[in-house]
Every structure is written in C-alpha cells, then in structure tokens.
Design a protein around this motif. Structure first.
Motif, PDB file in Angstrom:
ATOM      1  N   UNK A  93       0.812  -1.212   0.000  1.00 20.83           N
ATOM      2  CA  UNK A  93       0.000   0.000   0.000  1.00 20.83           C
ATOM      3  C   UNK A  93       0.845   1.261   0.000  1.00 20.83           C
ATOM      4  N   UNK A  94       0.174   2.394  -0.154  1.00 21.29           N
ATOM      5  CA  UNK A  94       0.845   3.688  -0.166  1.00 21.29           C
ATOM      6  C   UNK A  94      -0.008   4.709   0.552  1.00 21.29           C
ATOM      7  N   UNK A  95       0.594   5.433   1.485  1.00 16.91           N
ATOM      8  CA  UNK A  95      -0.127   6.489   2.184  1.00 16.91           C
ATOM      9  C   UNK A  95      -0.618   7.526   1.170  1.00 16.91           C
ATOM     10  N   UNK A  96      -1.899   7.846   1.244  1.00 19.94           N
ATOM     11  CA  UNK A  96      -2.465   8.819   0.320  1.00 19.94           C
ATOM     12  C   UNK A  96      -2.916   8.228  -0.991  1.00 19.94           C
ATOM     13  N   UNK A  97      -2.607   6.952  -1.224  1.00 22.24           N
ATOM     14  CA  UNK A  97      -3.021   6.317  -2.463  1.00 22.24           C
ATOM     15  C   UNK A  97      -4.387   5.682  -2.337  1.00 22.24           C
ATOM     16  N   UNK A  98      -4.844   5.102  -3.451  1.00 18.97           N
ATOM     17  CA  UNK A  98      -6.148   4.435  -3.439  1.00 18.97           C
ATOM     18  C   UNK A  98      -6.147   3.266  -2.464  1.00 18.97           C
ATOM     19  N   UNK A  99      -5.084   2.487  -2.464  1.00 20.82           N
ATOM     20  CA  UNK A  99      -4.966   1.342  -1.556  1.00 20.82           C
ATOM     21  C   UNK A  99      -3.987   1.732  -0.457  1.00 20.82           C
ATOM     22  N   UNK A 100      -4.528   2.106   0.698  1.00 25.73           N
ATOM     23  CA  UNK A 100      -3.696   2.675   1.755  1.00 25.73           C
ATOM     24  C   UNK A 100      -3.213   1.646   2.765  1.00 25.73           C
TER      25      UNK A 100
END
Length: 314
Positions: free
Chosen positions: A225-232
C-alpha cells in the motif's frame, strides 16, 4: 499448523506503523535490482531484474560478473546485506537507520571491495518525487521488527502463489519481487500479443512498460500500500492486461475481495486474509477466482493452458 501459529506466520503490517522503514527498504531493494539489471542477461518482460524471496529475506540470485558470479541478499533476520562470489569472497554491511545517501555509498564500496565495479543510475524508479540515492538525506529509518514482518508476509504469500503457479501450463513468470513498485507478483500469459501499452508510469521509461505488457496477461500479487493512495493498506491484487469488459461485475471469492474502479484491479485486504482461520485457503480462493473471471471474459483457451487437478503432481 494450529490456527494460532498460522496467524503468527501472517503478521500484522499496518502501513502507518512502518511507512518510514518501508521507504528506506524500498530504495535499498532498488539498488540491488539496478545491479541485477546491469549484470544479468536480458529476459522477456524484464524478468532478469527481479528479486526473489529467500528463507532470510530478498535475493538477486546469482549474477555473472566477468568469469565469476555474485549474489546479494537483504537478510531480514540478521539485518545485514550479504554479498558473495563464486570464488569465495564475501562481504556484508548492516541494515541500519542511516540516510539512503550513506547506505548507497557503503553499498558501492562493498561491491568494489569484492572487485565488482558496476555503474548504476542513481535515480529511484516508479516513485513520485524521487530523490537520487547519492543525494537522499531524507529517508533514514529502519525498524528491524517491521522489516522482518514484511518479509514474513512475502514468504507466506510466495508459498501460496507458487502453488497457484504450478497449476498453469502456459507461459508464466516466476513468483518474484518487483523492486520498482515494491510488490510480489506472478503473471500468467495467454500466448497472444497485447495492444500497445500507453505507458506513463512515474520515473519509468515507456519502452520498459511496453515490453513488460507486450502480451496478454493476468497478474496477481501482494503490495504493502501507499499512504495517500487508493490502496492505503497491505492488499492482494489481481488484474488483466488488456482489461476485458465485465471485470467490474464478475463475482470473485472470498467475500472481502472486490473490484477497485480507480485501480482497475481486484483487491483483497491483507488483514482479511491473515485474520481468517485458514489464510492459505482465503488467498488461494482469491487468486483462482480472479484468474477464472479474467480468463473467461478475455476468451483464453483454458483447456490448453491449465493443468487438471492432480495431474503431474507429487
């Protein structure tokens, strides 16, 4: 394995608890991957650049250098970076909370100590707002426990993906780790050419993306996942390229799996897998049902591409 010990093998990994360590380790894996890119002979779809999950971490596997071979391994048990050659030389360095710039210079010095001189492009790829390795004093975190938990997720996921991979007779990638996007993946191919990919991946040349997606494929894997992304948060994913019409309405298993319209992928939260009584079955159901949906919608010749249950096994 009891339910309790199985859950310990699938540890919690909330992104907020280790995002700074994730950023550092992501860049370290890119250094190893870029080394493999420089040394290994080309293989279709850039498979020659990936890393592999090992009983201790992530490895390049053997790479040729002159008349020798060298391998590199990020060891998330001892928390060392190991380098070994076929002529018996070895060196290592600590995995520690130091700036990426310092880690990068130590890394190149370690390779030179083994007589390995390799030129790397020091710009990270597939990262928004990337900073050159040799100028990055921003990313300097390393939590050994978090890194170990990430590796344990990769280890368990690899095991299930390898079982899934073994049931396909057609062209299929290894279960391997992509250091650009920091994800574990296994990709199946129909054998047909795909339409030209539009490209546009941050800090990645379009010709690389187009070679990677030159043929029709269905891919599945795991991503933190990625902070601020669609998949957090950590999740398993599956998608087809090209995407056949109807994916968004196709039923998939388990119930926690769903279609993400923004990503154009099926998503299964990692937390939904690790907290079930049988994580293996939960993940396998997702891998199999998403493949079946995409293959049917895409008109794949499943009879020619799939191994019947029980065929060619132990």
């Amino acid at each position: 394995m009891s339910a309790g010990s199985a859950h310990e093998s699938w540890p919690a990994l909330p992104l907020r608890d280790w995002q700074a360590t994730y950023a550092s380790v992501h860049r370290w894996t890119q250094m190893l991957g870029k080394t493999r890119l420089a040394l290994a002979a080309p293989v279709n779809h850039y498979w020659h650049t990936t890393l592999y999950v090992t009983p201790r971490g992530l490895s390049t596997s053997a790479m040729p250098y002159d008349h020798r071979a060298i391998d590199l391994e990020l060891d998330f048990i001892a928390h060392r970076l190991h380098a070994r050659t076929s002529t018996g030389e070895a060196a290592d360095m600590p995995l520690a909370p130091v700036p990426v710039r310092e880690f990068y210079h130590q890394y190149l010095a370690m390779l030179r100590s083994l007589g390995v001189d390799v030129r790397l492009w020091p710009m990270p790829v597939e990262i928004e707002g990337a900073i050159r390795f040799d100028a990055d004093d921003v990313h300097d975190a390393y939590d050994p426990d978090a890194a170990n938990r990430c590796w344990r997720v990769l280890l368990q996921s690899t095991r299930v993906l390898q079982r899934f991979r073994g049931e396909f007779l057609g062209k299929c990638s290894p279960v391997h780790f992509w250091w650009g996007s920091f994800d574990l993946a296994c990709t199946r191919f129909s054998g047909r050419r795909a339409p030209r990919h539009p490209g546009g991946v941050p800090n990645l040349a379009d010709h690389v993306t187009r070679e990677s997606y030159s043929h029709e494929c269905i891919s599945a894997g795991w991503w933190p996942g990625t902070i601020g992304g669609t998949i957090a948060e950590p999740a398993y994913y599956a998608y087809a390229y090209p995407e056949p019409p109807g994916c968004e309405a196709a039923p998939v298993r388990p119930a926690a799996g769903h279609w993400d319209a923004g990503m154009h992928e099926w998503i299964l939260p990692y937390e939904a897998v690790r907290t079930t009584a049988d994580p293996d079955a939960e993940l396998y159901a997702f891998l199999q049902s998403t493949y079946e949906a995409a293959a049917e919608l895409g008109g794949w010749d499943r009879a020619a591409l799939e191994r019947g249950r029980g065929e060619g096994g132990r």
